[in-house]
Structure formats: C-alpha cells, structure tokens
Design a protein around this motif. Sequence first.
Motif, PDB file in Angstrom:
ATOM      1  N   CYS A 202       0.853  -1.192   0.000  1.00  0.00           N
ATOM      2  CA  CYS A 202       0.000   0.000   0.000  1.00  0.00           C
ATOM      3  C   CYS A 202       0.887   1.240   0.000  1.00  0.00           C
ATOM      4  CB  CYS A 202      -0.897  -0.003   1.231  1.00  0.00           C
ATOM      5  SG  CYS A 202      -1.959   1.450   1.315  1.00  0.00           S
ATOM      6  N   CYS A 206      -0.133   4.940   7.048  1.00  0.00           N
ATOM      7  CA  CYS A 206      -0.807   4.916   8.351  1.00  0.00           C
ATOM      8  C   CYS A 206       0.092   4.187   9.350  1.00  0.00           C
ATOM      9  CB  CYS A 206      -2.142   4.204   8.229  1.00  0.00           C
ATOM     10  SG  CYS A 206      -3.100   4.746   6.803  1.00  0.00           S
ATOM     11  N   PHE A 208      -0.344   2.866  12.219  1.00  0.00           N
ATOM     12  CA  PHE A 208      -0.842   1.751  13.036  1.00  0.00           C
ATOM     13  C   PHE A 208      -0.888   0.456  12.233  1.00  0.00           C
ATOM     14  CE2 PHE A 208      -4.414   3.505  10.766  1.00  0.00           C
ATOM     15  CZ  PHE A 208      -5.066   2.382  10.293  1.00  0.00           C
ATOM     16  N   TYR A 212       2.133  -1.026   6.479  1.00  0.00           N
ATOM     17  CA  TYR A 212       3.081   0.092   6.465  1.00  0.00           C
ATOM     18  C   TYR A 212       4.331  -0.271   7.268  1.00  0.00           C
ATOM     19  CZ  TYR A 212       5.284   4.479   7.628  1.00  0.00           C
ATOM     20  OH  TYR A 212       6.218   5.461   7.806  1.00  0.00           O
ATOM     21  N   GLY A 567      -3.870  -3.954   7.234  1.00  0.00           N
ATOM     22  CA  GLY A 567      -4.380  -3.280   6.055  1.00  0.00           C
ATOM     23  C   GLY A 567      -5.432  -2.262   6.370  1.00  0.00           C
TER      24      GLY A 567
HETATM   25  S1  SF4 Z   1      -4.311   1.331   6.846  1.00  0.00           S
HETATM   26 FE1  SF4 Z   1      -2.557   0.339   5.828  1.00  0.00          FE
HETATM   27  S2  SF4 Z   1      -3.445  -0.564   3.984  1.00  0.00           S
HETATM   28 FE2  SF4 Z   1      -4.948   0.943   4.737  1.00  0.00          FE
HETATM   29  S3  SF4 Z   1      -4.439   2.859   3.653  1.00  0.00           S
HETATM   30 FE3  SF4 Z   1      -3.275   2.893   5.587  1.00  0.00          FE
HETATM   31  S4  SF4 Z   1      -1.258   2.016   5.089  1.00  0.00           S
HETATM   32 FE4  SF4 Z   1      -2.673   1.464   3.434  1.00  0.00          FE
END
Ligand code: SF4
Length: 568
Positions: A202, A206, A208, A212, A567
């Motif tokens: 992704c 984010c 958490f 990521y 995710g």
């Molecule tokens: S929570 Fe994780 S998968 Fe969802 S947009 Fe944020 S970084 Fe991407």
Amino acid sequence: MRMKLVDEPKGLVILVFPKLQDPQWPLWSPLDIFAIASSLMHAGYEVCAIDDRVDPEARAKLARDLPGALFVGIGTKFGDQLRNALAIAQEIKAARPDVPIVMGGWFPSLFPDSVFESPHFDIAIVGPGDFCAPEVADRLLAGEGMEGVTGVYARENGAIVRNPKGHLPDIRKTVAIPWAKVGIRHFILQHGWINLFTSRGCPGECNFCAIYCLDPRRWTALPAERVVDDMEALQGLGARAFKVMDTDYCADVRRVEAISRLILERGLRVRYEVLGRQKNLRAMTDEQVRLLRKSGCTEIEMGVEAGSQRLSDLIRKNLQVNETAETVRRFVTYGIRIKANFMFGIPTETEEDLNETLDLMNELLDLGHDAVRFQMFRYTPVPGGDSAVDDVWKELSREDQQELSLKELADFPVTDMEPDRMFWIDESYEPVLRRVYYFYAPLALLIDVDKAFADKPLWARFLMLLRPLARWRIRRHFYRFPFEKWLNDRFGHPMPHATDDGIGPHEEVLPENRDHIETFMGDTFNPRPPLEPGVSGNGTLPGAPSPKRPKREGSRPLEGASSTPPGE
Ligand code: SF4
C-alpha cells in the motif's frame, strides 16, 4: 488436497493454514497458501495444502502425508491463529522430529525472532512466501543452509541466521494460480463469492498498520490483462462475485480504468468489490467512476478510521475528514456503495474525538441507509516482540509497555471481545469507549438486529425496543446511566461490528447512475444464472458438512476484542 504440475516431482511440501478465531465467517479461500503452492509447483514440487478451518480431515491428511514431506509450512498471524499454529507444530515434531517446519505469514513477518522461542520452528519467512519458497525447498532438498536467502531467518547449528528482509517483490513476477488445480471451486461461497488479489502492499503511511510497518509505501500490482484473466478463469469455475482484497485497489486509477474497460470488452458478467483510499478515490474522474460501476464494481471499502482531524493526522491517514461525506455521495450517485471503516480506541482518543467520529458516521448514514455500510474496529496495539512495529505504541511509552513472549502474543486479544483493560486508553475515558464501541454504536448505527440475532428472536425484539434510545444517545452524546449495556452484558450477546458479512445477494446492489440520494433497495443488477452442477457454492470441501454462518455465542467474560486487520 495434493497438487502438482509435473509427473515426477522433486519432493512433497505440506502447507497448513491453521484455524483463525471464532466465529470464522466468511471463510475466504487461503490465497496466500495458493500463491505459495503455485510457485512451488512451478518449481517442480508436489504440494499438499491443508486448510484447518474447513477441512474435517485436516489432521488425518497431515498425519498421512507427513512421512514423505520435505518440509511443512504453516502460515499465521498473531492471536488465535498463532496459538493454533504452535499446537500443530508441536504435533508434527512429536510425530516426525526431523522434518523442518517453516512459519510464514504476518506474524513471522513482523516478529521473526520470536518464532524461534518455539523449539518446533526451524525457519521464519519475512514477507510474501511465494518468492522464497522454491529456494527454501531447493536448499532443504540439497541439505544446504539458508545463508543468503532474502527474507529468511533460520535456526542452524544452535544459532539464528538472519538474512536481509528485502522489499516487497514485484507481483508481476509471480506465476498465475492454477485455480482448478488448487480446488478453488470448494471455496466459492453463497451467491458465487470468491476472494481475489490483484496487488500487494500500500502506498499509504498509516502508522498503526502492519502493511506500512512491514514495507512502507510500497505497492505492486498485476496488469489489467492478468486481473481479468483471473476473473474469467474463476467465472468459468462458478464464481460470480469477487471480493478484491487488495489494500489499495485504486492506487493507480489508470489501471482501475483499464481493468473496467477490459471486463466490459470481454463481456464478463461479474460483480466485484474493492478497497480504496479516499485520496485515490477523489482522484478518479467521473468517467472512470462510471466505468467502474458499469463493469460490475458495486461497493468500495474505504478506511476513514476517525471523524476527528486531529486523530486522523496522528495516525497519518492522509485525508481530510470534512471531505469524506462528499466523496461517499459522489460514488453512491454512480451506484457504488461505500463501506466505511472506523477505528475506535486510538491512543490519545478523547470523548470529544469519539463524538466527532460518531457525528461523521451519522452524517454518512443520512445519505441513505443503503448507501453506506460500516465496519468498526478496535485499535489493537502490537506491543513488544522483536521490535515495536507500531509507531503509535512507541510514542506512548506507557509504564505497562512491555516485551511479550511468544505465548503472550498468541494469547493477545484480537478477537471480537472486550479486553480486561485497554491500557493504552486514559482510565477516565475508557468506560465511555466501552459503552459506545461494544454496545451503543453497533446497535444505533450498524446492525440489522433481526438479521444479526436471527437465532435469538426474543432478544432481537428487545434490542429493537432499545434501538431508538441508543440512536438518541449517539446523536446527543449522552452515555451516562448505561443500564441497557449492563443488561446486554448480563443477559445478552456480544454485538457484531460490521453491518453485514459482505457476501450478500446481487439484489442488494445500488442501481447505476442514481441522480438523487434516497433509501432504496435496488434490483437492477443482472441476475446471474445458478451455479454449475458440481460447484458446491458454499465453501465446502467434498464430503464436508456445509459451513453455516456461525451462531453468536452467549455473553462471555471480558477477555478479548476485535482488531483492525492488517491493512485497515
Ligand atoms: S491502513 Fe494500511 S493498507 Fe490501509 S491505507 Fe493505511 S497504510 Fe494502506
């Protein structure tokens, strides 16, 4: 199920997908296992894939094939599945102490060193296993060590060999999954639903999110032709509707458009649902949105997480909260329902933040009850282990932050139950959060009580009486004297945290090109022919009893909670 692509395979590899938490519904196919099996088969190995969630003979098959296995791979995330993985590994080593056991999946990807706290595991895979599995198999076959294999940790001669983790490999280099060979027919759910991946990773940041934390901002996608080839092949095997599980299907809007056009060009009559980030959805042109719907996309899942801009910025969601309703309205107008995900209990959250989130959910519901669906998650910190993978957690540095053992990580409360103490939440705010997350918000904003408690009609009727009061509380932000929550804790049942199970019938989609927002239950989607003879259509393996939507259990002690999955 045993599968191979060559007459004389180099060896046999067993891949096991352990049980997840209860209830396990919907039972999506284990695509990760299929991807690894495909790469091993292409490398000349035979694979025995065992799904412990649905196969009543899983343990018998394991015992039958174990004597001839080169190695056993077990995929797991942390929580209940890890606990089951540890038990399976123990059984395997008791029967065959010499067979190497490899752990793959989210848990070893985030906590590779913790894997070796168990004496039963020999190798841990960091990242997607389909790229390194053939190399691991070749080395084991040749009696060689794992030195130099990217993404592999191994216990060798009493020490741990740690190879570089590497980056998320290019998904275009993966081999196509031979759907018929892996027995995908047995995983096609009611109304022809099947899950599918078209990209990995992704571009979001984010803090958490496990995705990521594992490999920040990397995203790799299959070209449109391969995506539609997969859909066509699966349709030929009985699938009618696709749950595309990519964490950001819409990261490249030109690819989204190309897939839509190709589906229409080939005349595929499919329905599909995807996930997209608000930022990318807003980047789509009206024509791209129209094509998306016309090609069969009927729902987009979007992680909003918070109605408070402060919290949204804290978790680096990279969106403007006040643009969410407008984004949803635009897609709904084109006939694409939005499933909005919200996360509760984010560190530093206050009652004011909570109320902003609830106000936003109410604002979205005002667009039409059929236009928006919700999923609520409780923030789950990922404490300790080899590294504090959770940035928010790291910033907290609370007194009770601690390193957790492998067993404690296996016992960590990630199921849909209340934990004893949300130690990352301020003590004065925690009771309010519990009342809202575990009772008032699901009752007021999410669930169809009749459906959710179909097997408990008396309790459903009682909840229906309480619902107006719950809605009043949520709109007025009044959570004192929570006698209804007390009654539910004492005599009732845990509340679901999603509007639906995501595998509904085709009649529930919105019509294309709505020119106004209204509460509507459309029926314009082309009805699909019945499944072909021989297709189970319910996710069963041959000879296995049909899995039914699990009944909700009675009120249980406060011991766990739902988690935001990797995710979202
Ligand atoms: S929570 Fe994780 S998968 Fe969802 S947009 Fe944020 S970084 Fe991407």
